[in-house]
Write a protein that holds these residues in place. Structure first.
Motif, mmCIF file in Angstrom:
data_model
loop_
_atom_site.group_PDB
_atom_site.id
_atom_site.type_symbol
_atom_site.label_atom_id
_atom_site.label_comp_id
_atom_site.label_asym_id
_atom_site.label_seq_id
_atom_site.Cartn_x
_atom_site.Cartn_y
_atom_site.Cartn_z
ATOM 1 N N ASN A 58 0.752 3.609 2.446
ATOM 2 C CA ASN A 58 0.578 4.208 3.766
ATOM 3 C C ASN A 58 1.742 5.113 4.162
ATOM 4 O O ASN A 58 1.527 6.157 4.783
ATOM 5 C CB ASN A 58 0.380 3.120 4.829
ATOM 6 C CG ASN A 58 -0.997 2.497 4.745
ATOM 7 O OD1 ASN A 58 -1.898 3.029 4.107
ATOM 8 N ND2 ASN A 58 -1.155 1.356 5.381
ATOM 9 N N ARG A 59 2.972 4.726 3.818
ATOM 10 C CA ARG A 59 4.116 5.573 4.184
ATOM 11 C C ARG A 59 4.009 6.947 3.543
ATOM 12 O O ARG A 59 4.249 7.966 4.195
ATOM 13 C CB ARG A 59 5.425 4.902 3.770
ATOM 14 C CG ARG A 59 6.076 4.206 4.925
ATOM 15 C CD ARG A 59 7.280 3.399 4.591
ATOM 16 N NE ARG A 59 8.368 4.122 3.967
ATOM 17 C CZ ARG A 59 9.417 3.494 3.460
ATOM 18 N NH1 ARG A 59 9.502 2.193 3.498
ATOM 19 N NH2 ARG A 59 10.392 4.170 2.910
ATOM 20 N N GLU A 66 1.227 8.410 2.461
ATOM 21 C CA GLU A 66 0.086 9.118 3.040
ATOM 22 C C GLU A 66 0.417 9.677 4.415
ATOM 23 O O GLU A 66 0.013 10.784 4.754
ATOM 24 C CB GLU A 66 -1.128 8.194 3.108
ATOM 25 C CG GLU A 66 -1.740 7.951 1.751
ATOM 26 C CD GLU A 66 -3.026 7.142 1.818
ATOM 27 O OE1 GLU A 66 -3.577 6.967 2.924
ATOM 28 O OE2 GLU A 66 -3.474 6.696 0.763
ATOM 29 N N ASN A 67 1.141 8.908 5.222
ATOM 30 C CA ASN A 67 1.520 9.391 6.545
ATOM 31 C C ASN A 67 2.459 10.589 6.449
ATOM 32 O O ASN A 67 2.411 11.490 7.289
ATOM 33 C CB ASN A 67 2.166 8.271 7.368
ATOM 34 C CG ASN A 67 1.150 7.243 7.805
ATOM 35 O OD1 ASN A 67 -0.046 7.509 7.860
ATOM 36 N ND2 ASN A 67 1.611 6.049 8.105
ATOM 37 N N ASP A 89 0.845 -1.198 0.000
ATOM 38 C CA ASP A 89 0.000 0.000 0.000
ATOM 39 C C ASP A 89 0.878 1.245 0.000
ATOM 40 O O ASP A 89 2.104 1.151 -0.024
ATOM 41 C CB ASP A 89 -0.952 -0.011 1.206
ATOM 42 C CG ASP A 89 -0.205 -0.126 2.525
ATOM 43 O OD1 ASP A 89 0.903 0.458 2.666
ATOM 44 O OD2 ASP A 89 -0.713 -0.808 3.432
#
Length: 165
Positions: free
Chosen positions: A80-81, A83-84, A78
């Motif tokens: 996620n990294r 997005e964070n 994904d």
């Protein structure tokens, strides 16, 4: 089924890209094949304009992108990294509305950039900002200023000598 995929990824964390690729083909691909079969089956049984029908159609349309992580062990399952990393900017957008002036918003954006770049470079942001604010006044040349950028420093560089009292 998605939980099983993430369990495999947790188990693979820290292994080589080649190993991740092989295990994903052996273990993750069959789970994804099962999910795809379920989506295709349900797509014929639900109303296409209903919420479930639209969600299923969206997943089917995005399928080639979703399974890309199977092709290369370097890829994450994904984003996620990423997005964070951008979350502070999304939060900051509302804050910048109340910065008082364009210059204030620009200053806030620069600080966010410094903090996020420090994180990406493996530096603790508070230590980096402390080092930067202590050291920047003595940097008198463009090269000296450039040497203070996060990607040019290591955590050991951030230790500021304390004066002898």
């Amino acid at each position: 089924m998605i939980g099983k995929l993430y369990a495999i990824e947790r188990r693979l964390r820290g292994t080589s890209a080649e190993h991740r690729y092989e295990v994903r083909l052996a273990e993750s691909k069959p789970i994804l094949d099962e999910i795809k079969t379920w989506l295709d089956d349900k797509a014929r049984k639900v109303l296409p304009k209903g919420l479930l029908g639209e969600a299923i159609q969206y997943a089917r349309n995005q399928w080639p992108i979703l399974v890309t992580f199977l092709e290369d062990g370097h890829l994450e399952i994904d984003n996620n990294r990423a997005e964070n990393a951008i979350r502070p900017f999304a939060v900051g957008r509302k804050t910048w509305l109340f910065s008082g002036s364009p210059k204030g918003a620009e200053t806030s954006a620069m600080l966010y950039t410094l903090v996020e770049t420090a994180k990406a470079a493996g530096l603790e942001p508070r230590a980096y900002l402390h080092y930067l604010f202590e050291t920047l006044p003595t940097a008198t040349t463009p090269d000296a200023i450039e040497a203070l950028l996060p990607h040019r420093l290591t955590p050991d560089d951030l230790k500021i000598p304390t004066p002898n009292l």
